[in-house]
Design an enzyme around this catalytic site. Structure first.
Site, PDB file in Angstrom:
ATOM      1  N   TRP A   1     -32.922 -50.211  -3.598  1.00 52.32           N
ATOM      2  CA  TRP A   1     -31.669 -50.862  -3.191  1.00 52.32           C
ATOM      3  C   TRP A   1     -31.151 -50.319  -1.870  1.00 52.32           C
ATOM      4  O   TRP A   1     -30.039 -50.646  -1.468  1.00 52.32           O
ATOM      5  CB  TRP A   1     -30.609 -50.681  -4.283  1.00 52.32           C
ATOM      6  N   ASP A   2     -31.958 -49.505  -1.183  1.00 50.18           N
ATOM      7  CA  ASP A   2     -31.486 -48.838   0.024  1.00 50.18           C
ATOM      8  C   ASP A   2     -31.123 -49.818   1.132  1.00 50.18           C
ATOM      9  O   ASP A   2     -30.433 -49.444   2.084  1.00 50.18           O
ATOM     10  CB  ASP A   2     -32.530 -47.841   0.509  1.00 50.18           C
TER      11      ASP A   2
ATOM     12  N   GLU B   1     -27.984 -42.603 -12.440  1.00 50.62           N
ATOM     13  CA  GLU B   1     -29.369 -42.249 -12.781  1.00 50.62           C
ATOM     14  C   GLU B   1     -29.497 -41.024 -13.683  1.00 50.62           C
ATOM     15  O   GLU B   1     -30.560 -40.831 -14.271  1.00 50.62           O
ATOM     16  CB  GLU B   1     -30.233 -42.059 -11.530  1.00 50.62           C
TER      17      GLU B   1
ATOM     18  N   LYS C   1     -25.508 -37.745 -10.741  1.00 46.82           N
ATOM     19  CA  LYS C   1     -26.421 -37.411  -9.652  1.00 46.82           C
ATOM     20  C   LYS C   1     -25.826 -37.846  -8.323  1.00 46.82           C
ATOM     21  O   LYS C   1     -25.935 -37.150  -7.315  1.00 46.82           O
ATOM     22  CB  LYS C   1     -27.760 -38.103  -9.888  1.00 46.82           C
ATOM     23  N   GLN C   2     -25.184 -39.024  -8.325  1.00 50.18           N
ATOM     24  CA  GLN C   2     -24.666 -39.615  -7.101  1.00 50.18           C
ATOM     25  C   GLN C   2     -23.553 -40.588  -7.479  1.00 50.18           C
ATOM     26  O   GLN C   2     -23.263 -40.785  -8.656  1.00 50.18           O
ATOM     27  CB  GLN C   2     -25.776 -40.348  -6.345  1.00 50.18           C
TER      28      GLN C   2
END
Length: 802
Positions: A358-359, A497, A618-619
């Site tokens: 998805w970057d 994630e 995680k993010q």
């Protein structure tokens, strides 16, 4: 501006850092890329030469503990770099086996060149100067070249030079993948085309992708063709010319190697070996001529994309240009006629197997406002895989189109089902394919491209169809809860994630992830809006082709107004249903126990524990909403759902999740810097700098040598372009609401919006806008903190910001 701000310089040879340098010094042109390994190097634990063709994938199976797994990989193509030498009576050059008197490696960002200078003394006391230059041509996508210069400083004698093509390479650039089959190539042809040219042709064993490399080597002494003896060396998969030249003290030997690379993926190509041979026949005869046209191509790109900063230091400017440089080496004008997406790690290594995630969500904003024709081309990568996405949705029991979390050659789901935890040595089930939010990212990218360009043709014939099929998918994923009177989305994963499921429930998946649910609402509402943007005839065609009835559209509208969001008791938006009841994590104890806790998922698994039990991330997950949408846009979505939205909610939610995030992804710092850009500029600038240095410092402890993090690189550029300028595009108007960090004294760049080229120059007190060029007769409408103006071509307007 200082040339130093264009140069990345490394002094001294550091074997432990060589893998990192090789990734950061990769040269590419959007068609293929070659890591910055020394030309004499081979894969040996210190070095890892690698050449990767954009979209060059192959699948292999591996028997892993009695279970057969299949992975599709970006293939390490034959190594065209080998160009080395030995002095008479000595061994082939290895910097580790001589005494370096001087060692410098320079990545010239402005010119797209990799330079190396080594002065050394060998065991016989001979001192020699070695100079090297390398390019991967940004003008002619099939060409690359390197030059080796030797100058004997205190000796005379014979020098042996070897120039080779090496097809014995395998995929072994990521340690945790090495238990998997990496033998992707079979040799087809190895031949000597003429006395100065070698040809190597290979084929991938499953995808049957043919790749040919032809290498032309010429030698010059003091600028004149050299007199030499030559032999041909041929081993299985390895083909070389060896030259012997006699030099006297102070003479300059220049060896010029030019390579042409073609593949069977190329358009208008009938036979790749013939094309590679012919390309060398017509290529300029001298290295310097090729360098000149290569540098010219880069200069044209830099005029469009450079961002100038004025700061107390210089590192931010240099690193920012490094990030833009690698973005353009991954996605360039050569991407337009290729069927490629944007890999998360660039074409710079084998991490993530070269897959597309998805970057694009972080990369496209930069391209939309600079090189929108590249965004258009890459969105076509998704459109070409729409049929496969429809098939995936049907097989999973849904409607519409469901794009994969990881995509490669043909758009099937490439996410692995097992992944190795290098900390524990165990293979662990991988359920990241449950990140259905990729289907919101694709729709978001289509919509943002249209907003920035007003490219109605793309929307009519490609984008609208994707938007409608993605809306159909989200509507089919939503389940009605009659007790709550709300729709729900269950058994998914959010961007976090770390959380793959519930600690007390068998099977993977989470319910009512806030980011997923709200993005589904956004997609549904924008799909309905898209229908109204289409001309009547095209709208009728799509409705007929997709068999979209009024009743289905009415359901989309209903789902978009009745989706469930879950809140904590104190009103904080829950990352997912049940998050509030998880245990608080002992951050202090783990920071004391481990020097690096970025990857808490691996640490906890090695301890026999799981992140599923804790309030940690995680993010960014919930905070992704504040990255993608303005406060006004979020308010509209909440109001559409009938939930209250107060401005004071935002800092509370940001603070809550920021305290519970390990930043295990390089994207995390980008998002958190963005959401703090208005409320806490000092913290935002600190996170920006952490994100800016994440790859050059390899903050994740060994991941950057496997491939750069392209999303984070592009995200740092976009922070300057949009976050700190407050740049938004809405309803055909360019909006600015600047809030520069204290450290940033001046920011200057140009952008393209609706065919208008505009130069933006911003200081803490002044915004200066110059209309550079536009084919449109009407002026550009611009609003700055609510004050609106009309900007004509060749006009400059200044607005005071004090």
């Amino acid at each position: 501006m200082s040339r130093e701000q264009w140069l990345f310089t490394y002094d001294g040879f550091e074997p432990a850092r060589e893998g990192l340098r090789e990734a950061l010094c990769t040269l590419g042109n959007g068609y293929f890329a070659t890591r910055g390994a020394a030309p004499e190097a081979h894969a040996d634990g210190t070095h890892y030469p690698g050449t990767y063709l954009a979209g060059g994938y192959n699948r292999l199976k591996t028997d892993l503990a009695g279970r057969v797994v299949e992975n599709e990989d970006l293939v390490n193509m034959p190594n065209w770099l080998p160009l080395t030498f030995r002095l008479e009576g000595g061994d082939w050059f290895d910097v580790r086996a001589v005494t370096p008197l001087e060692y410098r490696q320079v990545l010239d960002l402005e010119r797209g060149l990799l330079l190396r200078t080594v002065r050394f003394e060998d065991a016989a006391g001979r001192r020699t100067r070695l100079e090297q230059r390398r390019f991967v041509h940004m003008g002619d996508k099939h060409l690359a070249g390197q030059e080796l210069v030797l100058v004997p400083e205190n000796w005379s004698g014979r020098v042996h030079v070897r120039s080779a093509l090496d097809g014995r390479v395998v995929n072994a650039g990521v340690a945790r993948y090495r238990q998997l089959n990496g033998q992707h190539l079979r040799l087809l042809v190895a031949e000597e085309v003429d006395p100065e040219t070698l040809l190597l042709e290979v084929e991938t064993v499953q995808s049957r992708l043919e790749v040919a490399e032809a290498a032309r080597t010429r030698l010059f002494v003091e600028g004149h063709p050299a007199v030499f003896q030559k032999t041909l060396l041929q081993e299985e998969g390895f083909f070389a010319h060896e030259f012997t030249v006699t030099l006297t003290e102070g003479q300059r030997l220049a060896v010029e190697k030019v390579v042409a690379l073609y593949s069977s993926k190329d358009p208008a190509v009938s036979e790749v070996a013939m094309e590679a041979r012919d390309a060398l026949k017509t290529a300029p005869g001298r290295f310097e001529e090729l360098v000149a046209t290569h540098v010219q191509a880069w200069s044209h790109l830099w005029r469009r994309v450079d961002i100038e900063l004025e700061l107390d230091g210089q590192d931010e400017q240099r690193v920012l240009r490094l990030h833009i440089f690698h973005l353009l080496q991954t996605v360039s004008p050569h991407s337009i006629d290729q069927d490629v997406g944007v890999p998360a790690r660039g074409w710079h290594g084998e991490a993530y197997r070269g897959h597309i995630f998805w970057d694009e969500l972080f990369i496209f904003p930069f391209l939309n406002l600079r090189l929108p024709f590249l965004t258009r081309a890459i969105l076509r990568y998704r459109y070409r895989r729409l049929g496969r996405a429809r098939q995936a949705a049907r097989e999973a029991g849904f409607q519409g189109a469901m794009f994969p979390w990881q995509s490669g050659s043909n758009g099937r789901e490439e996410s692995q089902r097992l992944h190795l935890n290098p900390r524990s040595g165990r293979w662990v089930e991988d359920v990241t394919w449950l990140q259905r939010h990729i289907n919101a990212a694709v729709a978001y990218n289509v919509w943002q491209y249209h907003r920035a360009t007003a490219d109605s043709e793309f929307l009519y014939y490609y984008g609208a169809e994707m938007m409608l099929e993605l809306a159909r998918f989200w509507a089919s994923l939503a389940q009605w809860n009659p007790v709550l009177g709300r729709y729900e989305i269950k058994n998914v994963m959010g961007p976090d994630e770390y959380h793959t499921g519930y600690p007390d429930r068998p099977g993977p998946g989470l319910d009512n992830n806030a980011y997923t649910n709200l993005m589904a609402v956004w997609v549904l509402s924008k799909a309905l809006e898209t229908l109204h943007l289409l001309p009547r005839e095209r709208r009728a065609e799509l409705l007929e082709f997709l068999r979209l009835e009024h009743s289905e559209l009415a359901r989309w509208d209903e789902v978009s107004r009745k989706m469930r969001l879950v809140f904590h008791q104190d009103g904080v938006l829950s990352q997912f249903e049940g998050y509030e009841h998880l245990q608080e994590f002992d951050w202090k104890a783990y920071r004391a126990r481990y020097p690096d806790i970025h990857r808490l998922d691996r640490i906890l698994e090695a301890e026999g524990d799981s992140p599923n039990r804790y309030k940690l991330s995680k993010q960014a997950d919930v905070l992704m909403l504040f990255y993608l949408f303005s406060a006004d846009e979020l308010r509209e979505l909440f109001e559409r759902l009938g939930y209250p939205f107060e401005p004071e909610m935002i800092p509370r939610i940001v603070d809550y999740y920021l305290q519970r995030t390990s930043h295990g992804s390089t994207l995390s710092g980008v998002v958190h810097s963005w959401v703090l850009a208005r409320s806490d500029r000092e913290a935002s600038w600190r996170l920006f700098n952490e994100a800016l240095s994440s790859d050059i410092s390899d903050v994740q402890g060994g991941t950057t040598p496997e491939g750069i993090h392209l999303g984070a690189m592009a995200g740092t550029v976009d922070l300057l372009q949009r976050a700190y300028t407050g740049l938004e595009v809405r309803a055909g108007v360019l909006h600015f609401n600047p809030h520069l960090p204290q450290e940033l004294k001046r920011l200057k760049f140009s952008l393209r919006y609706h065919k208008h080229w505009v130069e933006v120059e911003l200081t803490p007190t002044v915004l200066r806008l110059t209309g550079l060029w536009s084919p449109l007769e009407q002026p550009l409408e611009v609003c700055v903190r609510g004050e609106c103006l009309r900007l004509q071509s060749c006009e400059t307007q200044e607005l005071r910001l004090a």
